[in-house]
Design an enzyme around this catalytic site. Structure first.
Site, PDB file in Angstrom:
ATOM      1  N   GLY A 123      -6.309  -6.240  -1.942  1.00 41.86           N
ATOM      2  CA  GLY A 123      -5.318  -5.898  -0.932  1.00 41.86           C
ATOM      3  C   GLY A 123      -4.017  -6.648  -1.149  1.00 41.86           C
ATOM      4  O   GLY A 123      -3.883  -7.810  -0.741  1.00 41.86           O
ATOM      5  N   LEU A 124      -3.058  -5.985  -1.775  1.00 40.34           N
ATOM      6  CA  LEU A 124      -1.761  -6.596  -2.052  1.00 40.34           C
ATOM      7  C   LEU A 124      -0.645  -5.906  -1.266  1.00 40.34           C
ATOM      8  O   LEU A 124       0.027  -6.508  -0.462  1.00 40.34           O
ATOM      9  CB  LEU A 124      -1.451  -6.537  -3.554  1.00 40.34           C
ATOM     10  CG  LEU A 124      -2.501  -7.111  -4.514  1.00 40.34           C
ATOM     11  CD1 LEU A 124      -2.050  -6.915  -5.955  1.00 40.34           C
ATOM     12  CD2 LEU A 124      -2.749  -8.581  -4.226  1.00 40.34           C
ATOM     13  N   GLU A 126       1.743  -3.912   1.209  1.00 41.67           N
ATOM     14  CA  GLU A 126       1.854  -3.761   2.657  1.00 41.67           C
ATOM     15  C   GLU A 126       2.850  -2.650   2.977  1.00 41.67           C
ATOM     16  O   GLU A 126       3.644  -2.256   2.107  1.00 41.67           O
ATOM     17  CB  GLU A 126       2.289  -5.089   3.293  1.00 41.67           C
ATOM     18  CG  GLU A 126       1.282  -6.204   3.060  1.00 41.67           C
ATOM     19  CD  GLU A 126       1.626  -7.486   3.804  1.00 41.67           C
ATOM     20  OE1 GLU A 126       2.717  -7.544   4.423  1.00 41.67           O
ATOM     21  OE2 GLU A 126       0.802  -8.423   3.775  1.00 41.67           O
ATOM     22  N   PRO A 127       2.831  -2.119   4.199  1.00 39.72           N
ATOM     23  CA  PRO A 127       3.735  -1.020   4.537  1.00 39.72           C
ATOM     24  C   PRO A 127       5.204  -1.316   4.248  1.00 39.72           C
ATOM     25  O   PRO A 127       5.956  -0.426   3.860  1.00 39.72           O
ATOM     26  CB  PRO A 127       3.487  -0.828   6.042  1.00 39.72           C
ATOM     27  CG  PRO A 127       2.078  -1.266   6.249  1.00 39.72           C
ATOM     28  CD  PRO A 127       1.888  -2.417   5.309  1.00 39.72           C
ATOM     29  N   TRP A 159      -2.216   1.624   0.821  1.00 44.65           N
ATOM     30  CA  TRP A 159      -2.505   2.172  -0.511  1.00 44.65           C
ATOM     31  C   TRP A 159      -3.495   1.293  -1.275  1.00 44.65           C
ATOM     32  O   TRP A 159      -3.313   1.018  -2.461  1.00 44.65           O
ATOM     33  CB  TRP A 159      -1.209   2.366  -1.311  1.00 44.65           C
ATOM     34  CG  TRP A 159      -0.301   3.364  -0.662  1.00 44.65           C
ATOM     35  CD1 TRP A 159       0.841   3.100   0.017  1.00 44.65           C
ATOM     36  CD2 TRP A 159      -0.488   4.780  -0.605  1.00 44.65           C
ATOM     37  NE1 TRP A 159       1.390   4.270   0.506  1.00 44.65           N
ATOM     38  CE2 TRP A 159       0.588   5.322   0.138  1.00 44.65           C
ATOM     39  CE3 TRP A 159      -1.472   5.643  -1.109  1.00 44.65           C
ATOM     40  CZ2 TRP A 159       0.718   6.675   0.391  1.00 44.65           C
ATOM     41  CZ3 TRP A 159      -1.335   7.002  -0.850  1.00 44.65           C
ATOM     42  CH2 TRP A 159      -0.250   7.508  -0.110  1.00 44.65           C
ATOM     43  N   GLY A 354       1.062  28.189 -18.770  1.00 41.78           N
ATOM     44  CA  GLY A 354       1.870  29.161 -18.056  1.00 41.78           C
ATOM     45  C   GLY A 354       1.445  29.254 -16.608  1.00 41.78           C
ATOM     46  O   GLY A 354       1.138  28.247 -15.959  1.00 41.78           O
ATOM     47  N   GLY A 355       1.392  30.477 -16.075  1.00 38.52           N
ATOM     48  CA  GLY A 355       1.008  30.674 -14.682  1.00 38.52           C
ATOM     49  C   GLY A 355      -0.379  30.152 -14.380  1.00 38.52           C
ATOM     50  O   GLY A 355      -0.652  29.668 -13.278  1.00 38.52           O
ATOM     51  N   GLU A 378       0.335  -0.616  -9.072  1.00 37.35           N
ATOM     52  CA  GLU A 378       0.277  -1.816  -9.923  1.00 37.35           C
ATOM     53  C   GLU A 378       1.618  -2.102 -10.585  1.00 37.35           C
ATOM     54  O   GLU A 378       1.703  -2.507 -11.742  1.00 37.35           O
ATOM     55  CB  GLU A 378      -0.851  -1.693 -10.961  1.00 37.35           C
ATOM     56  CG  GLU A 378      -2.215  -1.658 -10.292  1.00 37.35           C
ATOM     57  CD  GLU A 378      -3.361  -1.905 -11.256  1.00 37.35           C
ATOM     58  OE1 GLU A 378      -3.156  -2.588 -12.274  1.00 37.35           O
ATOM     59  OE2 GLU A 378      -4.463  -1.417 -10.972  1.00 37.35           O
TER      60      GLU A 378
END
Length: 396
Positions: A123-124, A126-127, A159, A354-355, A378
């Site tokens: 967890g790095l 932040e909002p 995230w 293509g499509g 990252e």
């Protein structure tokens, strides 16, 4: 594979590629369409000895090098960009645990990963503080509680891979409230937070791509964890631990996105040999061959840099050899080039189809959506350029 490998590395590459062809490719679209995390594939990968390779053998790993980690990440993501990145991201929090955790922490939190039982996160972001880690506001206050010394954690993260479905998140917190305005990176610590802790809440994000993987927004509302969950032998080491993680993680991500580019190229090449226009396969046209040649060239150049960076880091850290290059610069070059290259190759793969390439029924459609995240997480492409620039001007 044009990069020179040892016999054991070649064997690992062959095993990882075979696993991808047998267990990832046949079921990938099911997970992409359902949005489910590929637990069954993950457990099979663990049984095949392809999860937790870098951990020490005492904790179920194989003491694998960064080169070997990259080989597996590349092979998984070549088989499928979405399922591959989910498997790759299952160990997101493990580097800091493996590098800085105590024997007791490793036994508790690493071994289940190698068995394919749990996933992890770090967890790095932040909002309001993405790349500016030193400005984070999540706090951890050390207090004496009924169960002994504890940290009380408050704040938000965003995230975070496996933030909702994972078992634990190594959370970067400010443990020293007295922020030095000139050196705000001091006073940060990494603390392991089990996701079943009271006050921990995570909501999965709805994203552009990576449908089989997971990223979440997390809130910490007076989350209490034992003081022994601190990574390292003292507070204040979190920023430096994170930098070490980023050095490895950026090369690992570069390898994963190299694999994504190769997967998109493989599918475009096969389609160009099958699809006919004007009475001949579209691959017979010079314009198409030039397009495919450029895609192939870009993949090969990226591979050279990715494995050069991995070998350089291995030489410096595992072999204690002096190297004449900045490790953080090599990691940034690898991530910057490989992730931006993957976006170009995936876009060209859609163009080859293509499509049909715009239809969700074809894999190149989600490869195209999936690769974009690599230029953001990252460390954005802009951050990589800043890092390289700082090295050039002797500021790192």
């Amino acid at each position: 594979m044009t990069v020179e490998l040892t016999e054991s590395q070649r064997d690992l590459w062959d095993r990882a590629r075979a696993f991808g062809e047998e267990h990832i490719e046949p079921v990938a679209m099911e997970y992409v369409e359902s949005g489910e995390w590929p637990w069954e594939v993950y457990r099979k990968a663990a049984e095949a000895g392809l999860i937790g390779l870098p951990f020490e053998e005492a904790y179920g790993g194989q003491n694998a090098s960064l080169v070997e980690q990259c080989l597996v990440a590349e092979a998984f993501c070549r088989a499928d960009s979405s399922v591959g990145i989910a498997l790759h991201g299952a160990m997101t929090g493990c580097f800091v645990m493996d590098s800085f955790g105590s024997p007791q922490q490793k036994e508790r939190w690493l071994e289940p990963v190698t068995r394919g039982e749990i996933t992890t996160g770090i967890g790095l972001t932040e909002p309001d503080t993405g790349s500016a880690l030193a400005e984070l506001t999540t706090t951890a206050e050390r207090v004496s509680g009924p169960a002994g010394e504890e940290y009380v954690i408050d704040g938000e993260k965003d995230w975070i891979a496996n933030g909702a479905s994972g078992d634990w998140v190594a959370t970067l917190c400010r443990t020293d409230p007295d922020v030095d305005p000139e050196k705000p990176y001091r006073g940060l610590s990494l603390i392991v937070v089990p996701t079943d802790s009271e006050g921990y809440d995570a909501t999965p994000r709805d994203r552009l791509g990576l449908d089989a993987a997971e990223h979440a927004r997390i809130t910490y509302d007076e989350v209490r964890v034992p003081a022994e969950n601190l990574l390292g032998d003292e507070e204040g080491q979190g920023f430096y631990q994170t930098l070490a993680w980023l050095e490895h993680g950026r090369v690992d991500i570069a390898a994963a996105h190299l694999g994504m580019a190769e997967g998109a190229f493989d599918r475009a090449l096969a389609f160009s040999k099958e699809r006919e226009q004007g009475g001949q396969p579209i691959g017979d046209y010079q314009g198409m061959r030039w397009k495919l040649a450029d895609m192939r060239k870009n993949c090969q150049v990226a591979r050279a840099q990715v494995y050069h960076a991995a070998r350089t880091i291995d030489a410096a850290e595992r072999e204690s050899r002096e190297v004449d290059q900045s490790l953080i610069e090599q990691a940034s070059i690898a991530k910057l080039f490989a992730t931006e290259m993957a976006c170009e190759v995936a876009e060209e793969a859609v163009q080859v189809f293509g499509g049909k390439g715009f239809a969700r029924e074809h894999e190149v459609e989600h490869f195209y959506r999936d690769v974009k995240a690599g230029t953001i997480y990252e460390g954005t492409s802009e951050i990589q350029r800043n890092t390289i620039g700082k090295v050039l001007f002797d500021e790192l």
